[in-house]
Write a protein that holds these residues in place. Structure first.
Motif, PDB file in Angstrom:
ATOM      1  N   SER A  87      65.524  65.477  58.146  1.00 11.35           N
ATOM      2  CA  SER A  87      66.729  66.193  58.537  1.00 11.35           C
ATOM      3  C   SER A  87      67.910  65.245  58.413  1.00 11.35           C
ATOM      4  N   ILE A 143      67.444  75.309  50.538  1.00  9.59           N
ATOM      5  CA  ILE A 143      66.966  73.949  50.784  1.00  9.59           C
ATOM      6  C   ILE A 143      67.371  73.025  49.626  1.00  9.59           C
ATOM      7  N   SER A 199      66.986  76.585  57.522  1.00 11.85           N
ATOM      8  CA  SER A 199      66.938  76.658  56.058  1.00 11.85           C
ATOM      9  C   SER A 199      65.511  76.658  55.523  1.00 11.85           C
ATOM     10  N   TRP A 200      64.632  75.872  56.156  1.00 13.60           N
ATOM     11  CA  TRP A 200      63.279  75.703  55.658  1.00 13.60           C
ATOM     12  C   TRP A 200      62.314  76.807  56.092  1.00 13.60           C
ATOM     13  N   PHE A 225      60.946  79.402  53.396  1.00 11.40           N
ATOM     14  CA  PHE A 225      60.070  78.786  52.397  1.00 11.40           C
ATOM     15  C   PHE A 225      58.688  78.504  52.979  1.00 11.40           C
ATOM     16  N   LEU A 226      58.641  77.936  54.163  1.00 12.76           N
ATOM     17  CA  LEU A 226      57.359  77.595  54.770  1.00 12.76           C
ATOM     18  C   LEU A 226      56.580  78.850  55.166  1.00 12.76           C
ATOM     19  N   ALA A 236      68.476  72.447  59.425  1.00 10.28           N
ATOM     20  CA  ALA A 236      67.360  72.202  58.509  1.00 10.28           C
ATOM     21  C   ALA A 236      66.198  73.119  58.831  1.00 10.28           C
ATOM     22  N   GLN A 237      65.927  73.296  60.112  1.00 12.38           N
ATOM     23  CA  GLN A 237      64.831  74.165  60.530  1.00 12.38           C
ATOM     24  C   GLN A 237      65.073  75.599  60.063  1.00 12.38           C
ATOM     25  N   TRP A 267      58.641  66.282  51.655  1.00 13.11           N
ATOM     26  CA  TRP A 267      59.759  66.002  50.752  1.00 13.11           C
ATOM     27  C   TRP A 267      60.337  64.650  51.150  1.00 13.11           C
ATOM     28  N   ILE A 304      59.698  66.904  56.702  1.00  8.72           N
ATOM     29  CA  ILE A 304      61.032  67.189  56.170  1.00  8.72           C
ATOM     30  C   ILE A 304      62.021  66.256  56.843  1.00  8.72           C
ATOM     31  N   PRO A 321      55.872  72.587  60.182  1.00  7.97           N
ATOM     32  CA  PRO A 321      56.907  71.639  59.781  1.00  7.97           C
ATOM     33  C   PRO A 321      56.960  70.439  60.710  1.00  7.97           C
TER      34      PRO A 321
END
Length: 337
Positions: A43, A280, A53-54, A57-58, A50-51, A93, A41, A71
């Motif tokens: 950032s 995200i 937000s993700w 999902f992860l 970012a951590q 991504w 990912i 991640p």
């Protein structure tokens, strides 16, 4: 391992390790496990944000696939490309330009693409200035070396490739010969730098501006109030999701089943997932392949053709024209995807 507890310093150390391996030409041993996915990912703003937000999902990916999902946060696209090249990540991504590099250099292939959470797909590269500065695009492109300019990461589609293709190259201008100084930073840093008068103008993109507008931070709101857009590019496609070609098919199948069902449907669970996706900055993912990168290849070839013509280089012009013709042939369905 808890995904939301992964230390950022671990990623930084890992990135330095991968790049040092690249420098000495020694690739680490490929991971043999088929129960772990290392997901890269970029950032582009704040790594900790970012951590956060993700993580949801992860975590959902872990639960749905039965895979361990780790991640890998990178501060620049080169780190992510090199990590995939040396088989330290399986998928991730990317932007369009960095994704093209990952396909070319890291054995990657496009398998999905992002979508807009609302509205039409696509976004634009922009050039921003401080509101009230009196700077216009004409004054910026006067190239009298009196202005300080900021661009994005070298592998950034909207921060570098699009403005080079659509703004600078057609005028036979290179930023370093145009401005007093040219700096490189992420979109958020560049926006704040313009708003505070630290640089006169900078590239950015419409997605980053919309993202900042959703924040409640007073500093972010003030920064947005202090900038204005003076140039907008043609529409750029949404971002690609890329995995290595050699990832085991059993792993790919699990990821496909998860990612293309995530946030789809009218159930409360699908609605919950779409809220996570908004965090995200995407809607449900769509199936894609390497043809998704044709627009960025077209930009790349167009820029090369303009530069070759401006330099009156027949050989380079012929090569760039051949590359552009090949892209157009593929776009018409005459070539491989």
């Amino acid at each position: 391992m808890r995904i939301d507890a992964l230390p950022i310093r671990t990623s930084v150390v890992a990135i330095a390790f991968f790049l040092s391996l690249a420098a000495c030409g020694k690739a680490p041993k490929e991971a043999e496990s088929t129960d772990t996915v290392r997901f890269s990912i970029m950032s582009t703003e704040n790594a900790q944000a970012a951590q956060t937000s993700w993580a949801p999902f992860l975590t959902d990916m872990e639960k749905a696939t039965g895979l361990k999902v780790q991640p890998f946060f990178g501060s620049n696209y080169t780190a992510l490309i090199e990590a995939m090249r040396f088989k330290q990540t399986e998928m991730g991504w990317f932007t369009n330009q960095s994704g093209l590099e990952a396909v070319r250099r890291s054995g990657g292939e496009v398998f999905a693409r992002t979508t807009k959470p609302s509205g039409p797909d696509g976004y634009q590269s922009v050039v921003i200035v401080k509101k009230g500065s009196g700077l216009t695009l004409e004054k910026i492109m006067a190239c009298d070396k009196t202005l300080n300019f900021a661009m994005g990461d070298a592998k950034s589609t909207s921060g570098t490739l699009a403005p080079m293709t659509y703004l600078f190259a057609p005028k036979n201008v290179t930023p370093t010969s145009c401005f007093k100084t040219v700096k490189s930073a992420n979109h958020e840093a560049n926006l704040f730098a313009v708003a505070m008068g630290q640089v006169d103008a900078a590239t950015n993109n419409t997605q980053s501006i919309v993202r900042l507008s959703t924040k409640t931070d007073p500093a972010a709101k003030q920064a947005l109030a202090n900038i204005e857009v003076v140039w907008t590019s043609p529409t750029i496609p949404e971002d690609p999701m890329i995995w290595r070609k050699d990832v085991p098919e059993s792993v790919k199948a699990k990821v496909r089943a998860f990612i293309f069902a995530y946030g789809v449907g009218d159930t409360p669970e699908a609605a919950r997932q779409r809220e996570i996706l908004k965090g995200i900055e995407t809607g449900p993912f769509k199936v894609a392949d390497n043809r998704h990168l044709l627009p960025v290849r077209e930009m790349e070839a167009t820029e090369a053709l303009i530069e070759a013509r401006n330099k009156h280089d027949p050989a380079a012009t012929a090569k760039a024209q051949a590359d552009l013709d090949a892209v157009h042939a593929e776009q018409k369905g005459a070539g491989p995807s």
